[in-house]
Motif scaffolding. Sequence first.
Motif, short mmCIF file in Angstrom:
data_model
loop_
_atom_site.label_atom_id
_atom_site.label_comp_id
_atom_site.label_asym_id
_atom_site.label_seq_id
_atom_site.Cartn_x
_atom_site.Cartn_y
_atom_site.Cartn_z
N MET B 125 0.81 -1.22 0.00
CA MET B 125 0.00 0.00 0.00
C MET B 125 0.85 1.27 0.00
O MET B 125 0.33 2.35 -0.18
CB MET B 125 -0.95 -0.01 1.20
CG MET B 125 -0.29 -0.02 2.54
SD MET B 125 -1.56 -0.11 3.83
CE MET B 125 -0.55 -0.23 5.28
N TYR B 126 2.17 1.12 0.18
CA TYR B 126 3.02 2.30 0.21
C TYR B 126 3.54 2.69 -1.17
O TYR B 126 4.23 3.69 -1.31
CB TYR B 126 4.22 2.06 1.13
CG TYR B 126 3.85 1.66 2.53
CD1 TYR B 126 3.28 2.58 3.40
CD2 TYR B 126 4.04 0.36 2.98
CE1 TYR B 126 2.92 2.22 4.69
CE2 TYR B 126 3.70 -0.01 4.27
CZ TYR B 126 3.13 0.93 5.11
OH TYR B 126 2.78 0.56 6.39
N GLY B 128 4.32 4.28 -4.49
CA GLY B 128 4.00 5.57 -5.07
C GLY B 128 3.70 6.67 -4.07
O GLY B 128 3.03 7.64 -4.42
N THR B 129 4.16 6.54 -2.83
CA THR B 129 3.93 7.60 -1.84
C THR B 129 5.22 8.39 -1.60
O THR B 129 6.30 7.97 -1.99
CB THR B 129 3.43 7.02 -0.50
OG1 THR B 129 4.43 6.15 0.01
CG2 THR B 129 2.13 6.26 -0.69
N THR B 132 8.52 6.73 0.32
CA THR B 132 9.15 5.47 -0.07
C THR B 132 9.69 5.51 -1.50
O THR B 132 9.23 6.28 -2.33
CB THR B 132 8.16 4.30 0.03
OG1 THR B 132 7.11 4.53 -0.91
CG2 THR B 132 7.56 4.21 1.42
N ASN B 149 2.14 -11.43 4.50
CA ASN B 149 2.01 -10.27 5.39
C ASN B 149 1.96 -10.72 6.83
O ASN B 149 0.91 -10.71 7.44
CB ASN B 149 0.75 -9.46 5.04
CG ASN B 149 0.56 -8.29 5.97
OD1 ASN B 149 1.49 -7.78 6.59
ND2 ASN B 149 -0.69 -7.85 6.12
#
Lengths: 516, 170
Positions: B125-126, B128-129, B132, B149
Amino acid sequence: MTGIHAHYSALSLPAEWLIGEDGTTITYAVPDDRIAAIAETLLALESRLVWIFCTEEREENSYTLWYVFELAEMRKYLVLVLSTSHPVSLVEIYPAASRFERAISDGFGLQFSGSPDTRRLFLHEAYPCGFHPMKKSVKNVPIVPSQHTDPYEFRSMEGTSVYQVPVGPVHAGIIEPGHFRFSVIGEDILNLEIRLGYLHRGIEKLAEGCSPEKGVRIAESVSGDESVANACCYAMAVEQILSLSIPVRAVYLRGLLLELERSWSLLSDLAGMVTDVAFSTAASRFTILREMLQRACERLTGSRFLKGIIVIGGVSHDIPDDVLMEVKDTVMRVRVELEKIQSWAISVPSVIDRFSTTGVVREPLIDPLALSGPIARASGRALDVRCDHPYGLYDTYPVSPLIRMTGDVMGRFALKGDEVLSSLSYVNELVTQIPKGPVQTEYEVRDGYALAAVESPRGRTLCFVRIADGSIDRFALSTASFCNWMALEHAVLGNIVPDFPVINKSMNLSYAGTDL
Amino acid sequence: MNLLSFLLKKPEDVQAYTPGPAFESAGHSLRQEIDRVFGHSIAIREVDCGSDNAAEIELANLSAPHYDVERFGITFVASPRHADILAVTGVVTHGMKEALLKTYEATPEPKFVIAVGDDACTGGMYAGTYATLGPVDAVLPVDLKIPGNPPTPVAIMEGMLGLMKSTKKR
């Protein structure tokens, strides 16, 4: 009498400042020139400042600061809300404010006047000057790393024969990254400065714009060994906004999961502590018990880390009674074993020698640094969110806080062992009393904001959620580790460098839960 | 007297714990593959670049009594200079990029990089933020991805077995 006056008549907060009261908080709007004076009064009432966070309002450059106070004997948190873009620092009144203020400066670009420490906190050198990710105008897209940001300056320690020992971010064991800067004379630690932020993943920003359901999975990813506590805290905040009460069976199941998580998580700490004094036999025995509990977790939820089970409105699926009984058996076997191993480990002379008087957290540090969890309880303060601000199952089935007075590694070791035993007994008792019924409630999302508090294995977890237009507008989470790292900086002073690992392990704080 | 009785006390019998048949069979096959490829043993250095610490717990679990992977020739080492394999967990953050690259450079050839966990494999979920750089292979060449996970101990062993099987003798 409503608001704070029902509890503290000495505190003069005009009734017209009261903007809301719910199950967890009493909230007042305070003019920005009055906060320092009110904070002084609160300090005299032996309150603790446990959190400061910031929200950005719709009007451009309009920020709100939220100060969360905990007052003795008061079940609800006192929240003071302040609209300002030029805040004053509260560091001189509440030292714990320092790191909260630095986090807000990083995130929103607000400068606190009078702050003695204006260095960045979680933004490292790769982030350009003037970059403040929490501002609404900053989009959550990849950045171009900066080459020109000034390097972080550690506090300097000078004097004849003082030398520095830098450790990390990559450590010798299989653990998380962080940097420890020791200033040492001979072997004695003169100063320790901890620099974190290596694991900053932008979680608070990531949550913005997500649906409230997705938020649970985000909260769960904050720290793997306290995933239920964080997910539960977030879900409780949202349920508060929706005025949703969850089914009784779900309340019991959440209580069960929270206590199981506390047990296996604290068992890791016990194993870690004896490993660091080279007592691997006991470490193996503790680890065996932890594995038994993690397998029980898998049996219950399909995840060894209890991920995916907490949802808004209850839990994602029911757990059949025969599985619960199986887990009860495991829990009892673990409890019997643990009692034996714990008393054996604590009677071994070399363990006593290394644990006793090592890494003392003095009681007077607890309030100024807003310490919580086993660290506060091992230093003689009965602070426990489950007792002070009961929620969920703890409202019906109270727990009594365990304490130790010594504040050293031995105190934390003994306390954590006792806490596991008491958690396991709690699980054992409640399993047989879980009522039948549904485990989830339907709900409709509506806008609002709320704060929730949970006792994680490491202490006080606070979560603030604001929903606007049906999606998350602000998600803020403060884990116990954030404040408790300060305890480590103080506890090591005067100890020798080789004792640092065991002192660190006796606290076993979460790096991921601090950096977010 | 106390000390004497302490020293002379017969050690207590401790029950043997087993990790389960899937883990055992992966372990024994891995043992043979490690013999073939590396000659007797492999050393792993773990690097956390943005994990939530669950993957670390599972990797550390491999050395715990239930799993005890040292019997298959796998050890975890403190220094990258002693390592054959880097096990990288988590999405790579800006804060950890430099440390990861330095650790990689410090690891002697031949070396493998394995990405452990969903975030390390894909960014999760990280991706393209702002905070990161993406999955591990955005920063380093990655030889093996183990999703999960976090991935269970069995999944980690089976992943490594696959990697060894596809590798020529060094």
